[in-house]
Design a protein around this motif. Structure first.
Motif, short mmCIF file in Angstrom:
data_model
loop_
_atom_site.label_atom_id
_atom_site.label_comp_id
_atom_site.label_asym_id
_atom_site.label_seq_id
_atom_site.Cartn_x
_atom_site.Cartn_y
_atom_site.Cartn_z
N SER A 1 0.83 -1.21 0.00
CA SER A 1 0.00 0.00 0.00
C SER A 1 0.87 1.26 0.00
O SER A 1 0.39 2.34 -0.34
N LEU A 2 2.13 1.13 0.40
CA LEU A 2 3.03 2.29 0.34
C LEU A 2 3.64 2.43 -1.06
O LEU A 2 4.00 3.52 -1.48
N VAL B 1 20.35 -0.80 2.86
CA VAL B 1 19.96 -0.02 4.03
C VAL B 1 19.77 -0.95 5.22
O VAL B 1 19.14 -2.00 5.11
N ASP B 2 20.32 -0.53 6.35
CA ASP B 2 20.20 -1.33 7.57
C ASP B 2 18.86 -1.03 8.25
O ASP B 2 18.54 0.13 8.48
N GLN B 3 18.12 -2.04 8.57
CA GLN B 3 16.82 -1.90 9.24
C GLN B 3 15.96 -0.81 8.61
O GLN B 3 15.62 0.19 9.26
N PRO B 4 15.61 -0.98 7.34
CA PRO B 4 14.86 0.09 6.67
C PRO B 4 13.48 0.29 7.28
O PRO B 4 12.85 -0.66 7.75
N SER B 5 13.01 1.54 7.23
CA SER B 5 11.65 1.85 7.67
C SER B 5 10.68 1.48 6.56
O SER B 5 11.11 1.14 5.45
N LEU C 1 8.75 3.36 4.72
CA LEU C 1 8.91 4.22 3.55
C LEU C 1 10.20 3.89 2.81
O LEU C 1 10.24 3.89 1.58
N GLU C 2 11.25 3.61 3.58
CA GLU C 2 12.52 3.27 2.93
C GLU C 2 12.39 1.98 2.13
O GLU C 2 12.89 1.86 1.02
N HIS D 1 10.52 2.72 -1.09
CA HIS D 1 11.31 3.38 -2.12
C HIS D 1 12.43 2.49 -2.64
O HIS D 1 12.81 2.60 -3.81
N ILE E 1 10.60 0.41 -5.17
CA ILE E 1 10.33 1.17 -6.39
C ILE E 1 11.63 1.33 -7.18
O ILE E 1 11.65 1.20 -8.41
N GLY E 2 12.73 1.57 -6.44
CA GLY E 2 14.03 1.69 -7.10
C GLY E 2 14.39 0.39 -7.81
O GLY E 2 14.87 0.40 -8.95
#
Lengths: 300, 703
Positions: A29-30, A257-261, A263-264, A267, A270-271
């Protein structure tokens, strides 16, 4: 090539991001709100499409949910009227997927849909069972095409098989029923047999009209997608960009990324999607940070 | 689409809103992701406001948040005054585009004024000159009272002028704007803050002040500010050029000349201050954009502040701030490291409090559950986030000691170490807080800022600034104490007010200059501090008086309907039966009287009025006394009952006013302490002289 739907144009070849509705994969959903920037169409499985809201901006391809036959507790149930269902019971709860339910949902919510099929995994070596699944796949397809004439749904005949000849035969029979577009299943568990899949694709494509759409379910790995496109596939779908991102992985080789949120992760996904579509040369994904729509806006 | 008119921005093609409003959407991003994800271009007008205090910190946080939510959109910043365009462009992910083109050129002039020449004369001259040429003038000043006084001065010279500042009602501002636009008003006298947001140009712009009072000192306006104001000069299509006049002292023109060069100051991140950093960090957790410190570190590293620091430095700052906010109960961290903003955290954010203040208040609650009003006031003025603390000189110590010895105060029962931890300050900073609290307490008792300021040698504008800060912190303190579960006392029997009620009452007192009794009026629903003050002025001095009043009497007060009056009287009656005003009257242990001065020592002798009486001159004229030396002369006489009567407003409220005290002193009344011996002193467990020798001014910036 472009296919026009009542929700917009789908440019081919198309790489469709898989998305879900419901609480099972909140990350989707994000991601979904951003997808119009990067994709022309979404792929949704029958199961998740039931909770889908009508507000979806992009055109949607809803598959038949036949994948459920591979899950525990699921069986193919032949009906007296010449159709077949998938019946699945989990801890006393019984869920039945019927050709009618699938088609109805597709008519309601999808621009593209595929007929209720019965996957034949490589591990299935019982020749009687293989024939049985192929038979009912075709019976359901026959019923579905008769019941979607004159609607806006673009209905794909689902192709199943266990070797080159069975795949080709299935495709031939679907085309003979009147299907123009085909969607090939059973590729994911055979992903390591690249040459086999490409050969199947080439042979099926050769049977089809030049403006017909040939979809390969579940194929997202960039190298393979490139080859499939070359072999005549018009569209693929994949959720692997999300799965990689959920564990913080980036496909473009950048820093993970370490322990992404949440939103992270979104993205990152998506990347990854953007990277994959650019890699395969599907060509119309908008680059990160330079969306083409924006360029038009501020061009002064 | 203007969001004020339509709450759903998802249908709009273009959304125009304030940064604060847009930030609300970004803070609740999960509800608005559907359209936030589709934004392709964020245009930030007035990008230079990034360096204006809390607004700047919010804008920086907002841009960072928006880029975190939607990294695919472009950001375009607009400003006329940026000293570091390249750095800012890099931050927003763009290029600096600079143009020196001005549709109407500006011509700058410095108008010197001599020491003995009032600036108002210069203004009159400049305005007259432009009016004679059919132009209009905007005069920018740095204080609201100055707008009024200049308008009066201009009017005296026959010029149609109007004031314009944020303190005026919208109707008044609209009227001034309309009058100016129509040409009816020749000169508009405005404060700078309003000048920024309003776009009506004039032939000439006069800058009356090139300095402003800020954080306890005079501060030069920045070149950026001066140019923002100057930018109002020159009307497109009407004037060949815009005239900018800077009024500067003849003996110091350096600063004024510097402005004309137009070398803009760099725009710096406001997150370098703890208040801004804490708030923005709280928002990242509160909005669930980050659930763990590592995630917050990455977001904060993308701020403008992050441009000037290494990710390691930012990470360290985030870690330290999180640890402190967890200690202050503003954040809650579970064993897996997941962080949530607490209710206290959200309140702290709303009122812009740092963890340091919240921690000191936690200690205050624990160590001084029966803090007096004065204790509370000192605590507010000592709070690390109080930005308007008065400074102290050693010469002040004796006067201050004398004054605090007379205040009911639990602070003096604490040891020095505990006092320091509860107040969050010690040494000169604490004495500064005491001085500030004393001035504010005097304001609550006298109801007159000038008199209160003069008592302790402070400037009126300093007191005004301190008053606003105290109100902000008292509101925060009330909200915070209120948010915790408390023991519910039997309200009917309670004769002593709890901390929440005291903070609420004190807030009303400090807000409107109400004494302990008058503040009880603010207990009534619908009666704010300002209305309470109006009621007191009309003779309804406390809740008991109001409870016994007749609705028609109350309705005679401006702005009160008969219906409302009836409701208030009814409510006052209910409150009185519960305890009412008596609950706030602190019993002064020394004398066994209230400091509220109604039935006190020597018929209600109040220390502050006694202090003021010292400066008065009493002359015997026939059967009465003429008292001079205050703002106006007053007459005191002997009434029929043999008691003194004065014609001042204070006396009319039944108080022993300073004029009567002066007369009684002259008569040698034994109940009035002699002016040369001093007011009877308390035991004074809180010795300021010791505090003084204790430390130098703390590291806290005086602002």
């Amino acid at each position: 090539m472009e296919i026009t739907t009542n929700k917009g144009v789908v440019r081919l070849p198309a790489y469709l991001p898989v998305t879900t509705w419901g609480n099972e994969y909140p990350l989707d959903s994000l991601i979904r709100p951003f997808m119009p920037r990067f994709a022309d169409m979404l792929m949704v499985s029958y199961h998740y499409a039931q909770e889908m809201d009508a507000e979806t901006e992009l055109p949607v391809f809803i598959d038949s949910g036949g994948f459920a036959l591979l899950l525990e507790g699921a069986e193919l149930v032949e009906r007296e009227d010449g159709l077949a269902n998938i019946r699945r019971s989990v801890e006393g709860d019984v869920d039945v997927i019927t050709p009618e339910k699938v088609l109805e949902l597709q008519h309601q919510k999808a621009q593209w849909g595929s007929t209720l099929d019965f996957p034949i995994p490589p591990s299935l070596d019982d020749p009687v069972e293989r024939e049985r699944r192929l038979h009912w796949t075709l019976m359901n397809a026959q019923w579905a095409i008769q019941h979607s004439e004159g609607t806006s749904l673009r209905l794909f005949g689902s192709v199943q098989g266990w070797d080159e000849e069975s795949y080709v035969e299935c495709a031939q029979r679907l085309l003979a029923m009147g299907f123009k577009d085909l969607a090939m299943g059973g590729f994911v568990p055979r992903a390591s047999r690249r040459e086999f899949l490409l050969q199947v694709t080439r042979r099926i494509r050769s049977l089809m009209a030049s403006d017909a759409v040939l979809h390969a379910f579940g194929m997202g790995e960039p190298e393979m997608v490139r080859s499939l496109y070359a072999a005549g596939v018009s569209s693929v779908d994949s959720s692997s960009f999300v799965r990689a991102a959920a564990s913080g992985k980036r496909w473009d080789g950048g820093w993970s990324v370490d322990q992404p949120s949440g939103l992270e992760r979104a993205h990152l996904a998506i990347g990854n999607f953007n990277y994959a579509t650019l890699e395969v040369g599907a060509g119309h994904a908008n680059g990160i940070c330079i969306p083409s729509k924006t360029e038009e806006l501020v061009d002064f | 689409m203007d969001v004020e008119e339509n709450p759903s921005p998802s249908l709009a093609d273009v959304l125009v809103c304030t940064p604060e409003k847009f930030d609300l959407y970004c803070r609740t991003w999960t509800d608005h992701l559907g359209w936030l994800s589709k934004v392709d271009l964020l245009v930030v007008d007035e990008l230079h406001t990034l360096d204006t205090g809390r607004r700047g910190a919010t804008l920086e946080g907002l841009i960072t948040r928006f880029k975190t939510i939607n990294p695919y959109a472009r950001v375009m910043g607009l400003s006329a005054t940026l000293g570091n365009p390249d750095a800012l462009a890099k931050w927003i992910g763009g290029e600096a585009f600079i143009s020196n083109d001005r549709p109407i050129p500006l011509s700058w002039r410095i108008r010197a004024h001599a020491r003995n020449e009032p600036k108002a004369d210069v203004v009159v001259e400049e305005v007259k000159e432009t009016l004679a040429q059919n132009g209009q003038v905007i005069v920018f000043v740095q204080s609201r009272p100055r707008t009024e006084s200049l308008v009066k001065r201009l009017a005296d010279c026959g010029i149609v002028a109007a004031a314009h500042h944020a303190g005026l009602s919208k109707a008044k501002r609209d009227k001034a704007e309309a009058g100016f636009r129509s040409g009816e008003i020749g000169a508009l006298v405005a404060t700078g803050s309003v000048g920024m947001g309003i776009n009506f140009p004039a032939r000439k712009v006069v800058l009356h002040d090139l300095q402003r009072w800020e954080g306890g000192a005079w501060e030069d306006l920045s070149t950026n500010e001066v140019w923002q104001l100057a930018g109002r000069a020159g009307r497109r299509g009407l004037d060949a050029s815009g005239e900018v006049v800077l009024i500067a002292p003849a003996w110091n023109q350096v600063a004024a000349r510097r402005y004309i060069k137009g070398q803009f100051e760099p725009i710096n991140s406001q997150l370098i201050f703890d208040t801004g950093f804490c708030e923005q960090l709280m928002v990242t957790f509160g909005s669930r954009m980050a659930l763990k410190t590592e995630q917050a570190q990455r977001i904060m590293a993308n701020t403008l502040m992050g441009q000037a620091h290494t990710p390691g430095e930012i990470a360290k700052k985030v870690d330290a701030s999180v640890a402190e906010m967890v200690r202050a109960d503003m954040l809650d961290q579970n064993e897996l490291g997941y962080i949530r903003a607490t209710r206290i955290g959200r309140i702290a954010t709303r009122f812009q409090l740092t963890a340091k203040t919240v921690i000191s208040w936690k200690r205050l609650e624990a160590s001084l559950p029966d803090a007096t009003l004065f204790d509370l006031l000192v605590a507010m003025c000592a709070a690390p986030d109080f930005t308007a603390r008065l400074r102290v000189d050693h010469d002040d110590v004796v006067l201050l000691q004398d004054a605090i010895d007379r205040e009911p105060m639990q602070l003096r029962t604490l040891t020095e170490v505990v006092r320091k931890s509860v107040m969050g300050q010690s040494g000169k900073d604490l004495i500064g807080a005491v001085r500030t609290a004393l001035v504010l307490r005097a304001w609550t008792r006298l109801g007159d800022v000038d008199e209160a300021a003069e008592l302790f040698g402070a400037q009126t504008h300093e007191v005004e600034e301190a008053r606003k800060e105290a109100v902000r912190l008292l509101q925060a303190f009330s909200a915070m104490v209120n948010s915790k579960p408390r023991k519910v006392a039997d309200e009917g029997l309670a004769d002593e007010a709890g901390l929440v009620e005291k903070a609420g009452a004190l807030c009303a007192m400090v807000c409107a200059g109400l004494d302990d009794e008058g503040a009880t009026l603010a207990l009534i629903d619908g009666v704010g501090p300002v209305m309470a003050r109006r009621l007191v002025g009309a003779g309804f001095e406390d809740i008991e008086t109001l409870a016994q009043a007749d609705p028609s009497e109350v309705a005679a007060v401006d702005g009160i309907s008969f219906n409302r009056a009836g409701k208030w009287i009814e409510q006052a009656g209910e409150l009185v039966t519960k305890g009412g005003a008596f609950r706030y009257r602190e019993v002064c242990k020394e004398y066994g009287q209230t400091t509220g001065s109604r039935n006190g020592l020597a018929r209600g002798l109040d220390f502050y009025r006694w202090m003021r009486a010292k400066d008065l001159t009493v002359e015997v004229i026939g059967a009465q006394w003429e008292v001079t030396g205050g703002s106006e002369p007053h007459s005191v006489m002997v009434a029929a009952d043999g008691l003194l009567e004065c014609d001042c407003a204070d006396a009319r409220k039944g108080r022993l006013c300073k004029h009567k005290i002066a007369v009684l002193h002259l008569q040698g009344d034994p109940e009035i302490p002699r002016f040369d011996t001093g007011f009877p002193s308390g035991d004074g467990g809180f010795v300021l002289e010791e505090e003084w020798s204790n430390s130098a001014y703390g590291g806290q910036k005086w602002r």
